[in-house]
Design an enzyme around this catalytic site. Structure first.
Site, PDB file in Angstrom:
ATOM      1  N   THR A 144       8.807  -2.612  -6.793  1.00  0.00           N
ATOM      2  CA  THR A 144       9.309  -4.179  -7.577  1.00  0.00           C
ATOM      3  C   THR A 144       9.420  -4.177  -8.825  1.00  0.00           C
ATOM      4  O   THR A 144       8.477  -3.303  -9.569  1.00  0.00           O
ATOM      5  CB  THR A 144       8.227  -5.097  -6.898  1.00  0.00           C
ATOM      6  OG1 THR A 144       8.562  -6.331  -7.634  1.00  0.00           O
ATOM      7  CG2 THR A 144       6.676  -4.675  -7.410  1.00  0.00           C
ATOM      8  N   TYR A 183      -0.227  -8.392  -7.169  1.00  0.00           N
ATOM      9  CA  TYR A 183       0.897  -7.741  -6.423  1.00  0.00           C
ATOM     10  C   TYR A 183       1.579  -6.577  -7.127  1.00  0.00           C
ATOM     11  O   TYR A 183       1.699  -5.459  -6.573  1.00  0.00           O
ATOM     12  CB  TYR A 183       1.911  -8.935  -6.110  1.00  0.00           C
ATOM     13  CG  TYR A 183       3.243  -8.266  -5.640  1.00  0.00           C
ATOM     14  CD1 TYR A 183       3.338  -7.735  -4.401  1.00  0.00           C
ATOM     15  CD2 TYR A 183       4.458  -8.363  -6.212  1.00  0.00           C
ATOM     16  CE1 TYR A 183       4.465  -7.187  -3.692  1.00  0.00           C
ATOM     17  CE2 TYR A 183       5.456  -7.920  -5.884  1.00  0.00           C
ATOM     18  CZ  TYR A 183       5.617  -7.427  -4.640  1.00  0.00           C
ATOM     19  OH  TYR A 183       6.667  -6.743  -3.948  1.00  0.00           O
TER      20      TYR A 183
END
Ligand code: UDP
Length: 326
Positions: free
Chosen positions: A116, A140
């Protein structure tokens, strides 16, 4: 090729399964259905299991004997990751460790993993290349950064081949409405705006209009899931064909950013419906701007986006939304 798609019942995973099957590959899905959906597993058998269940993973790998794995199974909500870090670390890091150990034990050598743009934190300049410092600002992003490092460690120690694909903003849906985004709760801009358009989300608002960007709202690089799917296929085929054993991370984006307001304007123009929304406070952890330099993916994989114009993204997302909520 025989591909195991871990997390193949989710949004990007299911779309990649369809693209793999279209290309003639054989697909098996491993998913615990915690956030994925049984009815989106359409392009190969489902092996129901959790990535935290090591014995089940080994059983699956022994039975399927995949040439390569594509690993999508992870929790991915930034806000939740900050509130419940342990949940994210256990699943994303611990689950990936299990997958790597199971690969070692069963002799599976190739893996492509979802990463990501959140690994970069708040970069000082745009567009972002893979050489930028990794400095995530939420749990995350930290879990994804650590997953990438684990791949490198396992490659060094055991000769495993890997690619980590750092997505910017996944958007759009299968144009034939066979799969698309279905999150609960939904946190992403485009599906939330479509829910608001449809009257199902009365409290939709723009999260901050005082950012240092031309119109004050955040800029993101939106990439159609058809383009993400094609990148996964190129990446896994390259590993299986033995292309350069050295693992690497690659950005997947278009190289141009759109603000929240530009997205909302595009939704009005594509749907022909008026968007009603208010302005609200910033959401914690949102960087002002994230735009990819995806030249490495072009160079190494020969990949470039072909479906990521904003109209195509919104048209496909809107058609899927209406189909899935009919
Ligand atoms: N956003 C917004 N309203 C919403 C949801 C998101 O204004 O209801 C904004 C959010 O602050 C961010 C952008 O839309 O600037 C994209 O957010 P999304 O959650 O879709 O993706 P992210 O960039 O967080 O991965």
């Amino acid at each position: 090729m025989n591909i195991l798609v871990i997390g193949g019942a989710g949004y990007i995973g299911s779309c990649t399964c369809k693209a793999l099957a279209r290309r003639g590959h054989s697909v098996t899905v491993y998913d615990n259905l915690s956030t994925g959906h049984r009815d989106l597993v359409k392009w190969g058998p489902l092996f129901e299991g959790d990535i935290l269940d090591y014995a089940r993973l080994c059983e699956c790998l022994r039975e399927v004997r995949p040439d390569g794995i594509i690993h999508f199974a992870a929790f991915s909500q930034v806000g939740e990751s900050v509130k419940e870090p342990g949940k994210y670390i256990r699943n994303n890091v611990g689950g990936t460790l299990n997958i790597l150990e199971a690969m070692r034990e069963t002799g599976v050598r190739n893996i492509v993993v979802s990463s990501t743009a959140a690994v970069y934190g708040i970069p000082k300049t745009m567009p972002i290349t893979e050489d930028f410092e990794l400095d995530p600002i939420n749990t995350y992003g930290e879990t994804k950064m650590f997953m990438e490092r684990m791949l490198a460690d396992y490659a060094r120690a055991y000769g495993l081949s890997w690619t980590a694909l750092r997505y910017f903003n996944a958007a759009g849906a299968d144009p034939e409405c066979e799969t698309g985004e279905r999150h609960d709760p939904e946190t992403h801009l485009i599906p939330r705006a479509l829910m608001a358009l449809d009257g199902r989300l009365p409290d939709f608002y723009v999260m901050g209009d005082d950012y240092p960007t031309p119109d004050g709202t955040c800029i993101r690089d939106y990439i159609h899931i058809l383009d993400l799917a094609s990148a996964h296929i190129k990446a896994v085929e390259r590993l299986i064909e033995g292309g350069d054993g050295e693992g690497m991370a690659m950005n997947l984006g278009t190289g141009s950013g759109l603000s929240v307001k530009q997205i909302l304007d595009a939704i009005e123009s594509v749907t022909g419906l008026p968007m009603k929304y208010g302005m609200g406070p910033r959401r914690a952890g949102d960087p002002p701007s994230l735009v990819a330099d995806a030249s490495r993916a072009l160079r190494v994989l020969g990949w470039k986006p072909e479906h990521s114009g904003v109209e195509e993204i919104i048209r496909d997302a809107w058609n899927w939304y209406r189909h899935d909520n009919a």
